[in-house]
Motif scaffolding. Structure first.
Motif, mmCIF file in Angstrom:
data_model
loop_
_atom_site.group_PDB
_atom_site.id
_atom_site.type_symbol
_atom_site.label_atom_id
_atom_site.label_comp_id
_atom_site.label_asym_id
_atom_site.label_seq_id
_atom_site.Cartn_x
_atom_site.Cartn_y
_atom_site.Cartn_z
ATOM 1 N N LEU A 139 0.972 -1.131 -0.140
ATOM 2 C CA LEU A 139 0.110 -0.034 0.075
ATOM 3 C C LEU A 139 0.841 1.434 -0.222
ATOM 4 O O LEU A 139 1.529 1.516 0.944
ATOM 5 N N ALA A 140 0.771 2.114 -1.076
ATOM 6 C CA ALA A 140 1.664 3.147 -1.177
ATOM 7 C C ALA A 140 0.795 4.315 -0.711
ATOM 8 O O ALA A 140 -0.397 4.375 -1.110
ATOM 9 N N ILE A 141 1.287 5.234 0.047
ATOM 10 C CA ILE A 141 0.598 6.683 0.575
ATOM 11 C C ILE A 141 1.358 7.781 -0.218
ATOM 12 O O ILE A 141 2.680 7.921 0.212
ATOM 13 N N ASP A 142 0.708 8.545 -1.026
ATOM 14 C CA ASP A 142 1.433 9.671 -1.708
ATOM 15 C C ASP A 142 0.232 10.615 -1.980
ATOM 16 O O ASP A 142 -0.746 10.660 -1.476
ATOM 17 N N ASN A 143 0.554 11.741 -2.776
ATOM 18 C CA ASN A 143 -0.105 12.779 -2.927
ATOM 19 C C ASN A 143 -1.118 12.568 -4.193
ATOM 20 O O ASN A 143 -0.750 11.982 -5.201
ATOM 21 N N GLY A 144 -2.475 12.957 -4.040
ATOM 22 C CA GLY A 144 -3.399 12.975 -5.085
ATOM 23 C C GLY A 144 -3.321 14.066 -5.961
ATOM 24 O O GLY A 144 -2.639 15.143 -5.119
ATOM 25 N N THR A 145 -4.007 14.431 -6.793
ATOM 26 C CA THR A 145 -3.835 15.728 -7.437
ATOM 27 C C THR A 145 -5.185 16.305 -7.787
ATOM 28 O O THR A 145 -6.108 16.053 -8.447
ATOM 29 N N THR A 146 -5.395 17.350 -7.170
ATOM 30 C CA THR A 146 -6.693 18.004 -7.092
ATOM 31 C C THR A 146 -6.435 19.186 -7.916
ATOM 32 O O THR A 146 -5.760 20.104 -7.758
ATOM 33 N N ALA A 147 -7.095 18.886 -9.237
ATOM 34 C CA ALA A 147 -7.020 19.869 -10.149
ATOM 35 C C ALA A 147 -8.202 19.733 -11.352
ATOM 36 O O ALA A 147 -9.163 18.570 -11.071
ATOM 37 N N PRO A 148 -8.448 20.441 -12.214
ATOM 38 C CA PRO A 148 -9.608 20.436 -13.058
ATOM 39 C C PRO A 148 -9.795 19.071 -13.725
ATOM 40 O O PRO A 148 -8.399 18.721 -14.173
ATOM 41 N N GLY A 149 -10.650 18.283 -13.743
ATOM 42 C CA GLY A 149 -10.661 16.900 -14.315
ATOM 43 C C GLY A 149 -10.392 15.736 -13.661
ATOM 44 O O GLY A 149 -10.377 14.457 -14.092
ATOM 45 N N GLN A 150 -10.096 16.150 -12.362
ATOM 46 C CA GLN A 150 -9.472 15.020 -11.149
ATOM 47 C C GLN A 150 -10.792 15.025 -10.139
ATOM 48 O O GLN A 150 -11.422 15.974 -9.837
ATOM 49 N N ALA A 151 -10.958 13.883 -9.556
ATOM 50 C CA ALA A 151 -12.016 13.636 -8.396
ATOM 51 C C ALA A 151 -11.210 13.827 -7.204
ATOM 52 O O ALA A 151 -12.015 13.682 -6.330
ATOM 53 N N SER A 152 -9.640 13.792 -7.027
ATOM 54 C CA SER A 152 -9.369 14.117 -5.932
ATOM 55 C C SER A 152 -9.830 15.186 -5.103
ATOM 56 O O SER A 152 -10.263 16.261 -5.647
ATOM 57 N N GLN A 153 -9.688 15.156 -3.885
ATOM 58 C CA GLN A 153 -9.891 16.292 -2.923
ATOM 59 C C GLN A 153 -8.878 16.443 -1.791
ATOM 60 O O GLN A 153 -8.470 15.282 -1.628
ATOM 61 N N GLU A 154 -9.034 17.597 -1.133
ATOM 62 C CA GLU A 154 -8.010 17.942 -0.095
ATOM 63 C C GLU A 154 -8.704 17.574 1.172
ATOM 64 O O GLU A 154 -8.321 17.603 2.106
ATOM 65 N N PHE A 155 -9.647 16.750 1.150
ATOM 66 C CA PHE A 155 -10.317 15.989 2.381
ATOM 67 C C PHE A 155 -10.560 14.653 2.121
ATOM 68 O O PHE A 155 -11.001 14.101 1.067
#
Length: 391
Positions: A242-258
């Motif tokens: 299991l890797a823990i790293d950053n997601g990309t909150t940007a237009p066209g992405q579903a990532s969130q800062e929460f």
């Protein structure tokens, strides 16, 4: 399941602050590895370092196999001296992939054979009083910036006298801000926030005396930003990573800062179907906020492990980062959520027992079942494969 896991937010943020204060561009990670190893020893883990300084810390479970690995990386982006320029400044190349647009104006440290020098990365045409509108129209890119050293360096030979040389590592100041509303803004949150998440998860497990069904290896790599990451960190006992790293909150992405952003695929392809499904179900069952995303221009420690030949199931959980590989922003809520999920995963029962062996027969092998209502086919009917594509 034991009592609900509580993550110590103060411990998490204090570890993140400490990690950010230690320069660690790829190739210059000894000191951050020392800090992390000592912290892991304080938490009661058995710690081993590879030759170059990747960390493998064992927290024993009820059984040795199929062991689990949880990984993040200690190295960050940075730069390296490419050439000593005749004007007394330095030409640079990037360490890792990041835009020179974010390098312009950065305060840095240059690690030379004679000591540490401070400086600033500037565009070649930095003065509006000299270049007028050209400061806004000049190209962007690493060939179009230079490092001004805060020392008497009017000519190349004066750089040589200071001991500055080609290949010297340049670390970029993180300039962190921890805001009262939970937002954290800094460079290098990728992936020092991931390291802090893992330390906070371990602190919670030790404090709450969490027991796990199998051994868990807590891995910290030192070359993820240049693509090698977990290629030399695993042991044969590890069946899932299991890797823990950053997601990309940007237009066209579903990532969130929460909450947790569960990555379903990156540029190397889909993550393991069964492990990803399990992580998503844990979030649903235990109330950890979660969303799924797919990253097209992204790779992590999971990719480097598989490419190195490790036959392990991989998954990636992330904390949403705005302006990744730039001047990044995250929220404490995502860090806490990922830490909880890491603990709950380590606590969870083994579902695929045959993974204890690297190779075995068909007995116990997994299935990927298509629900009958969705396929709308008679399960006893022989199917012409070509007909599926015509439906």
């Amino acid at each position: 399941m034991q009592e609900p896991i509580t993550i110590d937010a103060d411990y998490l943020t204090s570890r993140l602050k400490a990690l950010l204060s230690i320069p660690s561009p790829t190739g210059f990670t000894d000191e951050v590895a020392r800090y992390c190893a000592k912290e892991l020893e304080k938490l009661g883990l058995t710690v081993m370092l590879t030759r170059r300084g990747a960390i493998r810390a064992l927290r024993p479970g009820s059984a040795r196999r199929p062991a689990r690995g949880i990984v993040s990386h200690l190295d960050t982006l940075g730069a390296q001296v490419k050439a000593l320029k005749e004007n007394g400044r330095l030409e640079l190349v990037s360490i890792g992939h990041w835009s020179a647009r974010f390098a312009e104006g950065a305060r840095v440290s240059i690690f030379s054979s004679k000591g540490i020098y401070r400086g600033t990365i500037l565009p070649l045409k930095a003065s509006g009083h000299t270049f007028n509108e050209e400061v806004d129209t000049q190209p962007t890119g690493w060939p179009h910036v230079e490092l001004r050293v805060d020392a008497l360096t009017r000519h190349r030979h004066e750089l040589v006298q200071l001991g500055i040389d080609v290949g010297d590592i340049v670390a970029v100041d993180p300039q962190p801000e921890f805001l009262d509303n939970g937002f954290i803004v800094s460079r290098h949150l990728d992936d020092k926030a991931g390291v802090a998440i893992m330390l906070a998860a371990l602190e919670a497990m030790q404090r709450q005396e969490v027991e796990t069904p199998v051994d868990t290896y807590w891995l910290f790599t030192i070359g993820e930003e240049v693509g090698v990451g977990a290629s030399a960190a695993l042991v044969p006992e590890i069946a899932s990573l299991l890797a823990i790293d950053n997601g990309t909150t940007a237009p066209g992405q579903a990532s969130q800062e929460f909450g947790v952003t569960l990555a379903m695929a990156d540029q190397t392809g889909p993550f393991d179907y069964h492990l990803s499904k399990k992580l998503h179900q844990i979030c649903l069952d235990l109330g950890v906020p979660v969303q799924k995303d797919v990253f097209r221009y992204y790779r992590s420690d999971a990719a480097s492990a598989v490419e190195a030949g490790y036959d392990v199931r991989t998954a990636l959980i992330t904390f949403g980062v705005d302006a990744s590989h730039g001047y990044e922003r995250i929220h404490l809520h995502a860090l806490m959520s990922n830490a909880k999920l890491a603990v709950y995963y380590a606590m969870s029962e083994v579902q695929i027992e045959r993974d204890a062996e690297e190779v075995s027969g068909l007995r116990g092998f997994t299935r990927q079942t298509i629900p009958q209502a969705e396929q709308d086919l008679d399960p006893t009917q022989e199917i012409d494969p070509s007909s599926i594509f015509l439906r």
